[in-house]
Design a protein around this motif. Structure first.
Motif, PDB file in Angstrom:
ATOM      1  N   MET A 279       0.832  -1.211   0.000  1.00  0.00           N
ATOM      2  CA  MET A 279       0.000   0.000   0.000  1.00  0.00           C
ATOM      3  C   MET A 279       0.865   1.260   0.000  1.00  0.00           C
ATOM      4  N   TYR A 280       2.007   1.179   0.651  1.00  0.00           N
ATOM      5  CA  TYR A 280       2.927   2.322   0.660  1.00  0.00           C
ATOM      6  C   TYR A 280       3.459   2.599  -0.741  1.00  0.00           C
ATOM      7  N   LYS A 281       3.815   1.550  -1.472  1.00  0.00           N
ATOM      8  CA  LYS A 281       4.320   1.723  -2.829  1.00  0.00           C
ATOM      9  C   LYS A 281       3.252   2.299  -3.756  1.00  0.00           C
ATOM     10  N   LYS A 282       2.005   1.924  -3.510  1.00  0.00           N
ATOM     11  CA  LYS A 282       0.902   2.424  -4.344  1.00  0.00           C
ATOM     12  C   LYS A 282       0.442   3.815  -3.924  1.00  0.00           C
ATOM     13  N   GLY A 283       0.898   4.277  -2.756  1.00  0.00           N
ATOM     14  CA  GLY A 283       0.435   5.563  -2.248  1.00  0.00           C
ATOM     15  C   GLY A 283      -1.042   5.548  -1.926  1.00  0.00           C
ATOM     16  N   ALA A 284      -1.531   4.386  -1.431  1.00  0.00           N
ATOM     17  CA  ALA A 284      -2.965   4.204  -1.239  1.00  0.00           C
ATOM     18  C   ALA A 284      -3.487   4.815   0.050  1.00  0.00           C
ATOM     19  N   GLY A 285      -2.600   5.227   0.951  1.00  0.00           N
ATOM     20  CA  GLY A 285      -3.047   5.804   2.211  1.00  0.00           C
ATOM     21  C   GLY A 285      -2.714   4.906   3.384  1.00  0.00           C
ATOM     22  N   PRO A 286      -3.025   5.348   4.603  1.00  0.00           N
ATOM     23  CA  PRO A 286      -2.765   4.526   5.792  1.00  0.00           C
ATOM     24  C   PRO A 286      -3.625   3.273   5.776  1.00  0.00           C
ATOM     25  N   VAL A 287      -3.173   2.258   6.486  1.00  0.00           N
ATOM     26  CA  VAL A 287      -3.875   0.970   6.550  1.00  0.00           C
ATOM     27  C   VAL A 287      -4.475   0.802   7.938  1.00  0.00           C
ATOM     28  N   VAL A 288      -5.763   0.500   7.994  1.00  0.00           N
ATOM     29  CA  VAL A 288      -6.449   0.254   9.264  1.00  0.00           C
ATOM     30  C   VAL A 288      -6.596  -1.246   9.471  1.00  0.00           C
ATOM     31  N   ILE A 289      -6.278  -1.692  10.685  1.00  0.00           N
ATOM     32  CA  ILE A 289      -6.442  -3.098  11.017  1.00  0.00           C
ATOM     33  C   ILE A 289      -7.154  -3.208  12.355  1.00  0.00           C
ATOM     34  N   PHE A 290      -8.120  -4.134  12.417  1.00  0.00           N
ATOM     35  CA  PHE A 290      -8.828  -4.447  13.660  1.00  0.00           C
ATOM     36  C   PHE A 290      -8.340  -5.818  14.127  1.00  0.00           C
ATOM     37  N   PRO A 291      -7.310  -5.878  14.957  1.00  0.00           N
ATOM     38  CA  PRO A 291      -6.689  -7.172  15.280  1.00  0.00           C
ATOM     39  C   PRO A 291      -7.557  -8.098  16.115  1.00  0.00           C
ATOM     40  N   GLU A 292      -8.661  -7.590  16.696  1.00  0.00           N
ATOM     41  CA  GLU A 292      -9.575  -8.489  17.398  1.00  0.00           C
ATOM     42  C   GLU A 292     -10.318  -9.383  16.408  1.00  0.00           C
ATOM     43  N   GLY A 293     -10.496  -8.893  15.177  1.00  0.00           N
ATOM     44  CA  GLY A 293     -11.133  -9.693  14.138  1.00  0.00           C
ATOM     45  C   GLY A 293     -12.640  -9.668  14.139  1.00  0.00           C
ATOM     46  N   THR A 294     -13.257  -9.035  15.129  1.00  0.00           N
ATOM     47  CA  THR A 294     -14.711  -8.968  15.220  1.00  0.00           C
ATOM     48  C   THR A 294     -15.084  -7.869  16.208  1.00  0.00           C
ATOM     49  N   THR A 295     -16.363  -7.501  16.229  1.00  0.00           N
ATOM     50  CA  THR A 295     -16.799  -6.419  17.113  1.00  0.00           C
ATOM     51  C   THR A 295     -17.128  -6.936  18.513  1.00  0.00           C
ATOM     52  N   THR A 296     -16.950  -6.067  19.501  1.00  0.00           N
ATOM     53  CA  THR A 296     -17.319  -6.344  20.884  1.00  0.00           C
ATOM     54  C   THR A 296     -18.302  -5.269  21.345  1.00  0.00           C
ATOM     55  N   ASN A 297     -18.692  -5.333  22.625  1.00  0.00           N
ATOM     56  CA  ASN A 297     -19.593  -4.319  23.161  1.00  0.00           C
ATOM     57  C   ASN A 297     -18.844  -3.160  23.807  1.00  0.00           C
ATOM     58  N   ASN A 298     -17.543  -3.012  23.531  1.00  0.00           N
ATOM     59  CA  ASN A 298     -16.752  -1.869  23.971  1.00  0.00           C
ATOM     60  C   ASN A 298     -16.525  -1.852  25.486  1.00  0.00           C
ATOM     61  N   ARG A 299     -16.555  -3.037  26.092  1.00  0.00           N
ATOM     62  CA  ARG A 299     -16.288  -3.137  27.523  1.00  0.00           C
ATOM     63  C   ARG A 299     -14.985  -3.853  27.833  1.00  0.00           C
ATOM     64  N   ALA A 300     -14.360  -4.415  26.826  1.00  0.00           N
ATOM     65  CA  ALA A 300     -13.113  -5.142  27.019  1.00  0.00           C
ATOM     66  C   ALA A 300     -12.445  -5.302  25.657  1.00  0.00           C
ATOM     67  N   ILE A 301     -11.251  -5.904  25.643  1.00  0.00           N
ATOM     68  CA  ILE A 301     -10.514  -6.145  24.409  1.00  0.00           C
ATOM     69  C   ILE A 301     -10.308  -7.636  24.242  1.00  0.00           C
ATOM     70  N   LEU A 302     -10.717  -8.169  23.110  1.00  0.00           N
ATOM     71  CA  LEU A 302     -10.517  -9.586  22.834  1.00  0.00           C
ATOM     72  C   LEU A 302      -9.037  -9.887  22.603  1.00  0.00           C
ATOM     73  N   LYS A 303      -8.707 -11.147  22.750  1.00  0.00           N
ATOM     74  CA  LYS A 303      -7.355 -11.599  22.425  1.00  0.00           C
ATOM     75  C   LYS A 303      -7.101 -11.368  20.941  1.00  0.00           C
ATOM     76  N   PHE A 304      -5.991 -10.723  20.620  1.00  0.00           N
ATOM     77  CA  PHE A 304      -5.685 -10.405  19.230  1.00  0.00           C
ATOM     78  C   PHE A 304      -5.422 -11.666  18.418  1.00  0.00           C
ATOM     79  N   ILE A 305      -5.823 -11.625  17.158  1.00  0.00           N
ATOM     80  CA  ILE A 305      -5.334 -12.615  16.202  1.00  0.00           C
ATOM     81  C   ILE A 305      -3.825 -12.395  16.071  1.00  0.00           C
ATOM     82  N   PRO A 306      -2.985 -13.433  16.126  1.00  0.00           N
ATOM     83  CA  PRO A 306      -1.525 -13.229  16.101  1.00  0.00           C
ATOM     84  C   PRO A 306      -1.009 -12.794  14.735  1.00  0.00           C
TER      85      PRO A 306
END
Length: 407
Positions: free
Chosen positions: A220-247
């Motif tokens: 993406m850097y070579k293409k100049g596509a912009g910053p990359v967003v990643i959600f390492p939990e892999g799914t949504t929660t109810n915003n009360r805790a953080i799930l174990k990250f996908i490695p």
């Protein structure tokens, strides 16, 4: 939809849910007792007669306001799609096309957020090092730089609102993570919105090209596509805790100086209705939640970014800084180093200290197990006719049937 709401309310208001199981795995975190997959239900409070009368007025006014605002959101979304489609004529000129896309997204997505009740979104740059006061954070906040192509933005995930905000602020490249292959692929804004609350895909579909995270960021850097967003939990929660990250960071070092890493934490404050979106198995769920969000007169979202010199991509970063205790000495969010994913362990700890959320032992596979259970329970399917998944590491016909029903 109302049946689903009743199910959630009854299920969440009793203590029996803590002993329920999905796929042979408890659906709450044993260490903390936190249930991150159910929509949060606010505690009942006694109200004065005046407050009860005001609540009655709101019951009448809110549906009308919600319907009107939902129509306006739909119109703005259609305008956004139309202008982005017209902007494709600038595709042969990537820099110009990106400026055009950034401008359109910044204006129209901010309008949508206002219609959803997010009139003011506070973005604060924070420091976790001892001895550095809030003045340092405010100074950094006022001089905050724009995210650049090739920058990796790591964020917790609780709602489609997260996606809208990140798209408005950064106009980034969104990604989807596959936990079974530990690879990612690029997805559009619309796909990222649809993934919020959906049944998580653990492996990529056939024929879809995916890449290891760092290879993808560099591409993406070579293409100049912009910053990359990643959600390492892999799914949504109810915003009360953080799930174990996908490695997903397992091949990275600490510090990881090959890319710029920004850690962003989003937190919702609410009194009655939470903008978090944990379950969105079909359009009825999404439309119902969107309508209720529009019916809210005011919603609150606070955003925190870790100071750049404390990022694990800084050459001066030490793993011990990331695993240090909080300034108050509390153990909230502090985890031990993870051998298979040292960088992920550091990031989740930093994010936990920023939000004061606890890190859970549950992960994206547990969310899939929970949704399998929810689908079977909500559709009234007997356990004697259909066996729920018994191992979170194996794929069964039950999960396949659940996915087919979802689709």
């Amino acid at each position: 939809m109302w049946a689903n709401t009743i199910f959630f309310t009854k299920y969440h208001s009793t203590t029996s849910w803590r002993n329920s199981r999905a796929g042979g795995q408890v659906i709450f975190d044993q260490g903390t007792g936190i249930q991150p997959f159910l929509p949060p239900v606010p505690a009942n409070a006694d109200h004065s007669p005046l407050q009860k009368a005001f609540t009655l007025v709101l019951i009448i006014v809110k549906p009308i306001a919600g319907a009107l605002k939902l129509i306006l959101v739909s119109i703005v979304a259609l305008v956004l799609i139309l202008l982005q489609t017209l902007g494709l004529v600038l595709s042969p000129l990537p820099p110009l096309h990106r400026i055009y896309s950034r401008l359109i997204s910044a204006i129209l997505l901010r309008v949508i957020l206002v219609l959803l009740g997010f009139f003011w979104i506070r973005h604060e740059v924070v420091t976790l090092k001892r001895g550095r006061g809030s003045g340092a954070s405010k100074a950094q906040s006022s001089s905050r730089k724009q995210a650049t192509s090739g920058e990796l933005i790591v964020c917790n995930w609780s709602s489609y609102i997260d996606v809208l905000y990140l798209a408005f602020r950064y106009n980034p490249v969104f990604t989807q993570i596959y936990s079974e292959t530990l690879t990612v692929r690029q997805v559009s804004l619309w796909e990222a919105l649809c993934q919020s609350g959906s049944y998580p895909d653990l492996s990529p579909p056939e024929g879809v090209e995916t890449l290891p995270l760092m290879d993808f960021v560099k591409a993406m850097y070579k293409k100049g596509a912009g910053p990359v967003v990643i959600f390492p939990e892999g799914t949504t929660t109810n915003n009360r805790a953080i799930l174990k990250f996908i490695p997903i960071f397992k091949d990275c070092s600490v510090p990881e100086t090959s890319v710029d890493i920004s850690i962003v934490a989003l937190k919702y404050d609410y009194s009655k209705f939470a903008p978090t979106f944990t379950i969105g198995l079909d359009n009825s769920y999404r439309l119902g939640h969107l309508f209720r969000t529009c019916a809210q007169f005011y919603n609150t979202l606070s955003v925190k970014s870790l100071a750049s010199d404390e990022s694990p991509s800084s050459a001066y970063f030490s793993a011990m800084d990331g695993l240090a205790s909080t300034t108050s000495g509390a153990a909230l969010g502090v985890v031990e180093p993870v051998e298979e994913d040292a960088l992920g362990g550091v990031i989740i700890n930093l994010m936990g200290r920023m939000t004061r959320f606890r890190k859970l032992g549950l992960n994206v596979k547990d969310k899939a197990d929970f949704l399998d259970y929810f689908i079977l329970r909500n559709n009234g399917i007997s356990r004697t006719k259909k066996t729920v998944v018994t191992s979170k590491t194996s794929t069964t016909t039950s999960a396949t049937a659940a996915r087919s029903k979802r689709r």
